[in-house]
Design a protein around this motif. Structure first.
Motif, PDB file in Angstrom:
ATOM      1  N   ASP A  31      39.679  45.660  43.461  1.00 33.09           N
ATOM      2  CA  ASP A  31      39.799  46.243  44.805  1.00 33.09           C
ATOM      3  C   ASP A  31      38.390  46.478  45.325  1.00 33.09           C
ATOM      4  OD1 ASP A  31      38.864  49.167  44.558  1.00 33.09           O
ATOM      5  OD2 ASP A  31      40.325  49.039  42.934  1.00 33.09           O
ATOM      6  N   ASP A  32      38.283  46.842  46.593  1.00 33.59           N
ATOM      7  CA  ASP A  32      36.960  46.980  47.213  1.00 33.59           C
ATOM      8  C   ASP A  32      36.416  48.404  47.159  1.00 33.59           C
ATOM      9  OD1 ASP A  32      36.941  44.289  47.884  1.00 33.59           O
ATOM     10  OD2 ASP A  32      37.811  44.632  49.878  1.00 33.59           O
ATOM     11  N   PHE A  33      37.125  49.320  46.553  1.00 34.68           N
ATOM     12  CA  PHE A  33      36.776  50.739  46.659  1.00 34.68           C
ATOM     13  C   PHE A  33      36.381  51.417  45.350  1.00 34.68           C
ATOM     14  CE2 PHE A  33      39.893  49.587  49.918  1.00 34.68           C
ATOM     15  CZ  PHE A  33      39.160  49.861  51.062  1.00 34.68           C
ATOM     16  N   THR A  34      37.047  51.052  44.247  1.00 35.04           N
ATOM     17  CA  THR A  34      36.773  51.732  42.979  1.00 35.04           C
ATOM     18  C   THR A  34      35.390  51.325  42.455  1.00 35.04           C
ATOM     19  OG1 THR A  34      39.145  51.596  42.491  1.00 35.04           O
ATOM     20  CG2 THR A  34      37.684  52.231  40.680  1.00 35.04           C
ATOM     21  N   PRO A  35      34.533  52.309  42.166  1.00 34.40           N
ATOM     22  CA  PRO A  35      33.201  51.977  41.640  1.00 34.40           C
ATOM     23  C   PRO A  35      33.274  51.262  40.300  1.00 34.40           C
ATOM     24  CG  PRO A  35      33.305  54.287  42.343  1.00 34.40           C
ATOM     25  CD  PRO A  35      34.707  53.759  42.361  1.00 34.40           C
ATOM     26  N   ARG A  36      32.377  50.304  40.111  1.00 33.10           N
ATOM     27  CA  ARG A  36      32.329  49.557  38.847  1.00 33.10           C
ATOM     28  C   ARG A  36      32.239  50.496  37.652  1.00 33.10           C
ATOM     29  NH1 ARG A  36      28.112  44.518  39.624  1.00 33.10           N
ATOM     30  NH2 ARG A  36      28.947  43.725  41.597  1.00 33.10           N
ATOM     31  N   GLU A  37      31.392  51.515  37.769  1.00 29.79           N
ATOM     32  CA  GLU A  37      31.174  52.424  36.637  1.00 29.79           C
ATOM     33  C   GLU A  37      32.458  53.192  36.294  1.00 29.79           C
ATOM     34  OE1 GLU A  37      29.626  53.887  33.433  1.00 29.79           O
ATOM     35  OE2 GLU A  37      28.575  52.399  34.644  1.00 29.79           O
ATOM     36  N   ILE A  42      37.394  53.983  32.631  1.00 24.88           N
ATOM     37  CA  ILE A  42      38.834  53.845  32.368  1.00 24.88           C
ATOM     38  C   ILE A  42      39.102  52.850  31.244  1.00 24.88           C
ATOM     39  CG2 ILE A  42      41.014  53.016  33.353  1.00 24.88           C
ATOM     40  CD1 ILE A  42      40.261  55.718  34.429  1.00 24.88           C
ATOM     41  N   LEU A  43      38.431  51.714  31.300  1.00 29.74           N
ATOM     42  CA  LEU A  43      38.653  50.689  30.271  1.00 29.74           C
ATOM     43  C   LEU A  43      38.274  51.199  28.884  1.00 29.74           C
ATOM     44  CD1 LEU A  43      37.416  47.468  32.128  1.00 29.74           C
ATOM     45  CD2 LEU A  43      39.791  48.155  31.662  1.00 29.74           C
ATOM     46  N   LYS A  44      37.220  51.993  28.824  1.00 29.81           N
ATOM     47  CA  LYS A  44      36.793  52.546  27.534  1.00 29.81           C
ATOM     48  C   LYS A  44      37.736  53.657  27.070  1.00 29.81           C
ATOM     49  CE  LYS A  44      32.386  53.203  28.747  1.00 29.81           C
ATOM     50  NZ  LYS A  44      30.939  53.534  28.600  1.00 29.81           N
ATOM     51  N   ALA A  45      38.156  54.514  27.987  1.00 32.58           N
ATOM     52  CA  ALA A  45      38.967  55.681  27.618  1.00 32.58           C
ATOM     53  C   ALA A  45      40.410  55.299  27.292  1.00 32.58           C
ATOM     54  CB  ALA A  45      38.950  56.710  28.743  1.00 32.58           C
ATOM     55  N   VAL A  46      41.029  54.509  28.136  1.00 35.69           N
ATOM     56  CA  VAL A  46      42.464  54.212  27.982  1.00 35.69           C
ATOM     57  C   VAL A  46      42.698  53.017  27.057  1.00 35.69           C
ATOM     58  CG1 VAL A  46      44.593  53.586  29.194  1.00 35.69           C
ATOM     59  CG2 VAL A  46      42.966  55.179  30.259  1.00 35.69           C
ATOM     60  N   PHE A  47      41.838  52.015  27.169  1.00 34.85           N
ATOM     61  CA  PHE A  47      42.069  50.786  26.410  1.00 34.85           C
ATOM     62  C   PHE A  47      41.119  50.632  25.216  1.00 34.85           C
ATOM     63  CE2 PHE A  47      43.642  50.206  30.712  1.00 34.85           C
ATOM     64  CZ  PHE A  47      44.952  49.825  30.451  1.00 34.85           C
ATOM     65  N   ARG A  48      40.319  51.694  24.961  1.00 37.44           N
ATOM     66  CA  ARG A  48      39.431  51.726  23.790  1.00 37.44           C
ATOM     67  C   ARG A  48      38.511  50.514  23.726  1.00 37.44           C
ATOM     68  NH1 ARG A  48      42.483  55.483  20.440  1.00 37.44           N
ATOM     69  NH2 ARG A  48      43.044  56.996  22.040  1.00 37.44           N
ATOM     70  N   MET A  49      38.018  50.074  24.880  1.00 44.62           N
ATOM     71  CA  MET A  49      37.098  48.931  24.877  1.00 44.62           C
ATOM     72  C   MET A  49      35.666  49.412  24.682  1.00 44.62           C
ATOM     73  SD  MET A  49      38.669  46.572  27.913  1.00 44.62           S
ATOM     74  CE  MET A  49      38.526  45.041  27.029  1.00 44.62           C
ATOM     75  N   SER A  50      34.846  48.545  24.107  1.00 45.64           N
ATOM     76  CA  SER A  50      33.418  48.838  24.001  1.00 45.64           C
ATOM     77  C   SER A  50      32.781  48.687  25.391  1.00 45.64           C
ATOM     78  CB  SER A  50      32.750  47.864  23.026  1.00 45.64           C
ATOM     79  OG  SER A  50      32.727  46.563  23.593  1.00 45.64           O
ATOM     80  N   GLU A  51      31.572  49.187  25.538  1.00 50.08           N
ATOM     81  CA  GLU A  51      30.805  49.032  26.781  1.00 50.08           C
ATOM     82  C   GLU A  51      30.747  47.552  27.197  1.00 50.08           C
ATOM     83  OE1 GLU A  51      29.287  51.708  28.367  1.00 50.08           O
ATOM     84  OE2 GLU A  51      28.350  50.497  29.942  1.00 50.08           O
ATOM     85  N   GLU A  52      30.435  46.709  26.242  1.00 48.50           N
ATOM     86  CA  GLU A  52      30.258  45.285  26.537  1.00 48.50           C
ATOM     87  C   GLU A  52      31.582  44.604  26.906  1.00 48.50           C
ATOM     88  OE1 GLU A  52      28.404  43.127  23.364  1.00 48.50           O
ATOM     89  OE2 GLU A  52      28.349  41.245  24.505  1.00 48.50           O
TER      90      GLU A  52
END
Ligand code: NFA
Length: 103
Positions: A31-37, A42-52
């Motif tokens: 989407d055009d509104f949610t900041p990349r950071e 969210i990806l790290k917290a909910v889906f347990r992804m690494s930074e990379e």
């Protein structure tokens, strides 16, 4: 001894029920509104992804419109997608995740 046959039948039908756990993709939608950071948080917290991993998924969605985040059972996929949507909504962002069966 004499009911060996019916035991075998019951076992067979039980196996047919549990043998097909369909897997569901959780897909991140751009989407055009949610900041990349924030997407990365969210990806790290909910889906347990690494930074990379998170950065690569976020940038793929940013550039191509969507990106598969992970694959789970239907229940886990829907719960995680909703958790992520809710966290974003609480923060005031329209971030969207969708789920779809893998096959
Ligand atoms: N496109 C968003 C931006 O430029 C970032 C984003 C990436 C949002 C992936 C949603 C999904 N701030």
């Amino acid at each position: 001894m004499s009911d060996t046959g019916s035991d075998t039948k019951r076992k067979t039908s039980t196996r047919l029920k549990v043998a097909k756990p369909r897997l569901y993709k959780v897909i991140l939608v751009n989407d055009d509104f949610t900041p990349r950071e924030f997407v990365l948080v969210i990806l790290k917290a909910v889906f347990r992804m690494s930074e990379e991993q998170g950065y690569n998924v976020m940038m793929t969605a940013h550039q191509k419109g969507k990106c598969v985040v992970a694959v789970y059972s239907r229940d886990i996929a829907e719960t995680k997608a909703q958790e992520a949507i809710d966290l974003a909504k609480q923060a005031g962002f329209p971030l969207m995740f969708i789920t779809e069966p893998e096959n």
